[in-house]
Write a protein that holds these residues in place. Sequence first.
Motif, PDB file in Angstrom:
ATOM      1  N   ASP A 113       0.821  -1.210   0.000  1.00  0.00           N
ATOM      2  CA  ASP A 113       0.000   0.000   0.000  1.00  0.00           C
ATOM      3  C   ASP A 113       0.857   1.264   0.000  1.00  0.00           C
ATOM      4  O   ASP A 113       0.383   2.343   0.301  1.00  0.00           O
ATOM      5  CB  ASP A 113      -0.952  -0.004   1.194  1.00  0.00           C
ATOM      6  N   VAL A 114       2.136   1.122  -0.365  1.00  0.00           N
ATOM      7  CA  VAL A 114       3.092   2.232  -0.363  1.00  0.00           C
ATOM      8  C   VAL A 114       3.437   2.601  -1.808  1.00  0.00           C
ATOM      9  O   VAL A 114       3.617   1.724  -2.655  1.00  0.00           O
ATOM     10  CB  VAL A 114       4.375   1.820   0.405  1.00  0.00           C
ATOM     11  N   ASP A 115       3.526   3.892  -2.090  1.00  0.00           N
ATOM     12  CA  ASP A 115       3.932   4.351  -3.415  1.00  0.00           C
ATOM     13  C   ASP A 115       5.368   3.926  -3.699  1.00  0.00           C
ATOM     14  O   ASP A 115       6.199   3.847  -2.777  1.00  0.00           O
ATOM     15  CB  ASP A 115       3.831   5.869  -3.517  1.00  0.00           C
ATOM     16  N   LEU A 116       5.655   3.674  -4.969  1.00  0.00           N
ATOM     17  CA  LEU A 116       6.988   3.251  -5.395  1.00  0.00           C
ATOM     18  C   LEU A 116       7.527   4.186  -6.468  1.00  0.00           C
ATOM     19  O   LEU A 116       6.760   4.760  -7.239  1.00  0.00           O
ATOM     20  CB  LEU A 116       6.940   1.844  -5.995  1.00  0.00           C
ATOM     21  N   VAL A 117       8.841   4.303  -6.513  1.00  0.00           N
ATOM     22  CA  VAL A 117       9.528   4.947  -7.631  1.00  0.00           C
ATOM     23  C   VAL A 117      10.440   3.873  -8.212  1.00  0.00           C
ATOM     24  O   VAL A 117      11.268   3.290  -7.499  1.00  0.00           O
ATOM     25  CB  VAL A 117      10.343   6.178  -7.186  1.00  0.00           C
ATOM     26  N   VAL A 118      10.253   3.593  -9.511  1.00  0.00           N
ATOM     27  CA  VAL A 118      10.933   2.472 -10.151  1.00  0.00           C
ATOM     28  C   VAL A 118      11.732   2.958 -11.354  1.00  0.00           C
ATOM     29  O   VAL A 118      11.244   3.763 -12.154  1.00  0.00           O
ATOM     30  CB  VAL A 118       9.901   1.409 -10.597  1.00  0.00           C
ATOM     31  N   GLU A 119      12.942   2.438 -11.474  1.00  0.00           N
ATOM     32  CA  GLU A 119      13.780   2.705 -12.643  1.00  0.00           C
ATOM     33  C   GLU A 119      13.944   1.413 -13.428  1.00  0.00           C
ATOM     34  O   GLU A 119      14.237   0.361 -12.845  1.00  0.00           O
ATOM     35  CB  GLU A 119      15.149   3.219 -12.205  1.00  0.00           C
TER      36      GLU A 119
END
Length: 112
Positions: free
Chosen positions: A93-99
């Motif tokens: 339920d946590v936002d992610l930043v993905v590369e």
Amino acid sequence: MPQIIFLPHPELCPDGAALEATSGETILDVALKNGISIEHACEKSCACTTCHVVVREGFYSLNESDELEEDMLDKAWGLEPESRLGCQARVSDVDLVVEIPKYTINMVSEGH
């Protein structure tokens, strides 16, 4: 509803993307259903490293990787401590930043 922010990738999403996800979905499934064609040569069976991603934010909120995923990740190009296989990393339920890494290791690619 958590959000996955994909950082810009020159070929797959040049402008980056902010996508809604559902808890329990994999990073790869969220990308694919939104038109980001991350390679997945083994059809999401944790048998290759073509869906390797680096989770820049939110890494510790993901499900824990198992031994098979860890073994596969050892073969990935550009491995980092926050690397995961997109087909195995499930959103919480946590936002992610993905590369998405610039390169992938794929000895045989049917699309080329």
